[in-house]
Design an enzyme around this catalytic site. Structure first.
Site, PDB file in Angstrom:
ATOM      1  N   GLU A  53      -8.539  -7.582   4.563  1.00 45.80           N
ATOM      2  CA  GLU A  53      -7.706  -8.602   3.918  1.00 45.80           C
ATOM      3  C   GLU A  53      -7.017  -9.481   4.945  1.00 45.80           C
ATOM      4  O   GLU A  53      -6.959 -10.719   4.790  1.00 45.80           O
ATOM      5  CB  GLU A  53      -6.696  -7.927   2.995  1.00 45.80           C
ATOM      6  CG  GLU A  53      -7.336  -7.359   1.738  1.00 45.80           C
ATOM      7  CD  GLU A  53      -6.578  -6.203   1.120  1.00 45.80           C
ATOM      8  OE1 GLU A  53      -7.194  -5.447   0.340  1.00 45.80           O
ATOM      9  OE2 GLU A  53      -5.376  -6.029   1.431  1.00 45.80           O
ATOM     10  N   VAL A  73     -19.386  -9.673 -10.743  1.00 45.55           N
ATOM     11  CA  VAL A  73     -18.839  -9.255 -12.034  1.00 45.55           C
ATOM     12  C   VAL A  73     -17.545 -10.014 -12.266  1.00 45.55           C
ATOM     13  O   VAL A  73     -16.683 -10.049 -11.394  1.00 45.55           O
ATOM     14  CB  VAL A  73     -18.566  -7.741 -12.056  1.00 45.55           C
ATOM     15  CG1 VAL A  73     -17.906  -7.345 -13.374  1.00 45.55           C
ATOM     16  CG2 VAL A  73     -19.848  -6.967 -11.866  1.00 45.55           C
ATOM     17  N   TYR A 123       0.802  -1.219   0.000  1.00 47.60           N
ATOM     18  CA  TYR A 123       0.000   0.000   0.000  1.00 47.60           C
ATOM     19  C   TYR A 123       0.844   1.284   0.000  1.00 47.60           C
ATOM     20  O   TYR A 123       0.481   2.246  -0.694  1.00 47.60           O
ATOM     21  CB  TYR A 123      -0.991  -0.014   1.158  1.00 47.60           C
ATOM     22  CG  TYR A 123      -2.185  -0.883   0.861  1.00 47.60           C
ATOM     23  CD1 TYR A 123      -3.299  -0.374   0.214  1.00 47.60           C
ATOM     24  CD2 TYR A 123      -2.185  -2.235   1.202  1.00 47.60           C
ATOM     25  CE1 TYR A 123      -4.397  -1.178  -0.077  1.00 47.60           C
ATOM     26  CE2 TYR A 123      -3.271  -3.053   0.913  1.00 47.60           C
ATOM     27  CZ  TYR A 123      -4.375  -2.518   0.267  1.00 47.60           C
ATOM     28  OH  TYR A 123      -5.446  -3.316  -0.036  1.00 47.60           O
TER      29      TYR A 123
END
Length: 398
Positions: free
Chosen positions: A140, A388, A98
């Site tokens: 996560e 999706v 990150y």
């Protein structure tokens, strides 16, 4: 929660940042991959990058998150964050990545917006980034703990126990753990990542839904070969590799299962609606419902180009027949057989039970149409869930 000072700044600058977010993300990825070429080689989907889909997804998620912070300061967009976190976990993303993203993203923001990025603006958007990043890191790491793996350590070798040609472009790979250890559990509807080494040495990753039920000792994925012209880009690198090169007895590097579109335990009626290869998570859900003897009505809806293109068509019908109160309705654009429907999904004559829980998977136009028709049939919007395949552009283009 965004600080009061930053909220005012983000609200004032959101139109400018939103208008430039596409240029910002394009520059960001260019900088990131120039500094870390291993990321585009071994982590990011090169096909989505070439088609610009990943840039759209990143831009949409940042804009949506910032807008939510401003409009709903006391709440988080947990559905969006959860979906991103599951995808990250399936790729083995860790907290150490990150700060790298932050560095190149903010370099891109400064270069694109130039003098508009005052220290106050930079501070406010830095706060937005770390609110989103830290939320994702927390989710996560919880997902890794739930699977009893160290953060990022999601990969193991699986053996291809069998390979079945479902259609001209769809192949099912039945997998068992190469080390003989028990397969990790999963929830019906979840997916795994598969990493393969391509001819140029790149180790590309793609996600594939598990089409078998959680109780099965064998894990199954059904892979549709992606043809470039149909996908407005090059041929799918990983799908074509799997179709052309992977045979029974070969091994694949596969992640632990993740995915937030999962069948909830319920006694309510269920609708499972899919189009094309979107049938794969629906098959897992359908098999689970059959295995657990779901008593309420189950309505199976599927749309495809033709019966020959309908992967797992026989399983779709057979599993429906195992349930005490279930019906299957198939729509085909060509070559519909007796008992099937011609054309696109049309629920006008299809009964939908009250209090139905619906699950959708397929191309965005299909899911929008299915969702609209289900709402017209009385299904509550909160009870319609979707998946999706590929970058999630629903928020950006809904």
């Amino acid at each position: 929660m965004l600080s009061e000072k930053s909220t005012a700044t983000v609200r004032a600058t959101l139109p400018a940042v939103g208008a430039a977010i596409g240029d910002i993300t394009e520059l960001f990825y260019g900088k990131l991959f120039a500094a870390h070429p291993e990321l585009i080689r071994d982590l990011f989907n090169r096909g989505n990058q070439n088609a610009g889909l990943q840039k759209q997804a990143l831009a949409g998620s940042i804009a949506a998150f910032a807008t939510h912070l401003v409009d709903h300061p006391d709440a988080r967009p947990d559905v969006m964050l959860g979906r991103i976190a599951h995808k990250h976990a399936s790729l083995g993303v860790t907290r150490e990545q990150y700060p790298v993203v932050h560095k190149y993203l903010f370099e891109a923001i400064v270069e694109i917006l130039e003098d508009a990025v005052t220290p106050e603006v930079a501070e406010a958007w830095d706060e937005v980034y770390w609110l989103m990043a830290n939320a994702l890191i927390t989710i996560e790491e919880r997902l890794y703990a739930e699977q009893q793996v160290l953060a990022g350590d999601v990969w193991r070798e699986w053996t291809v126990a069998a390979r079945v040609e479902e259609t001209a472009d769809c192949t099912t790979f039945h997998l068992t753990p190469a080390d003989g250890a028990p397969a990790p559990g999963f929830k019906p509807g979840q997916y795994v990542s598969v990493q393969v080494e391509l001819a140029d040495g790149a180790r590309q990753i793609r996600q594939y839904s598990l089409s078998s039920a959680p109780g099965s000792p064998v894990r199954s994925i059904t892979v549709k070969r992606v043809h470039g012209p149909a996908a407005t880009g090059p041929d799918g690198e990983v799908s074509n590799h799997l179709h052309a090169r992977v045979r029974t007895g070969d091994t694949l590097r596969v992640s632990t299962p993740y995915g937030d579109l999962v069948l909830q335990e319920t006694t309510a009626p269920v609708v499972l609606a899919s189009a094309g290869i979107g049938c794969t998570p629906m098959l897992s859900m359908l098999e689970h419902l059959a295995d657990t003897g779901h008593a309420a009505p189950v309505t199976v809806l599927h749309a495809d180009r033709s019966p020959a293109d309908h992967a797992l068509r026989t399983d779709h019908r057979a599993l429906t027949h195992k349930l005490p109160d279930a019906s299957a309705h198939f729509w085909y654009e060509a070559d519909a057989e007796p008992g099937d429907h011609d054309g696109l999904l049309d629920l006008t004559e299809i009964p939908v039970a009250p209090d139905t829980k619906a699950y959708l998977c397929g191309p965005l136009p299909f899911m929008r149409a299915a969702r609209q028709q289900l709402i017209a049939k009385g299904v509550a919007p909160a009870d319609i869930h979707y998946e999706v395949f590929g970058p999630d552009l629903w928020l950006a283009s809904a």
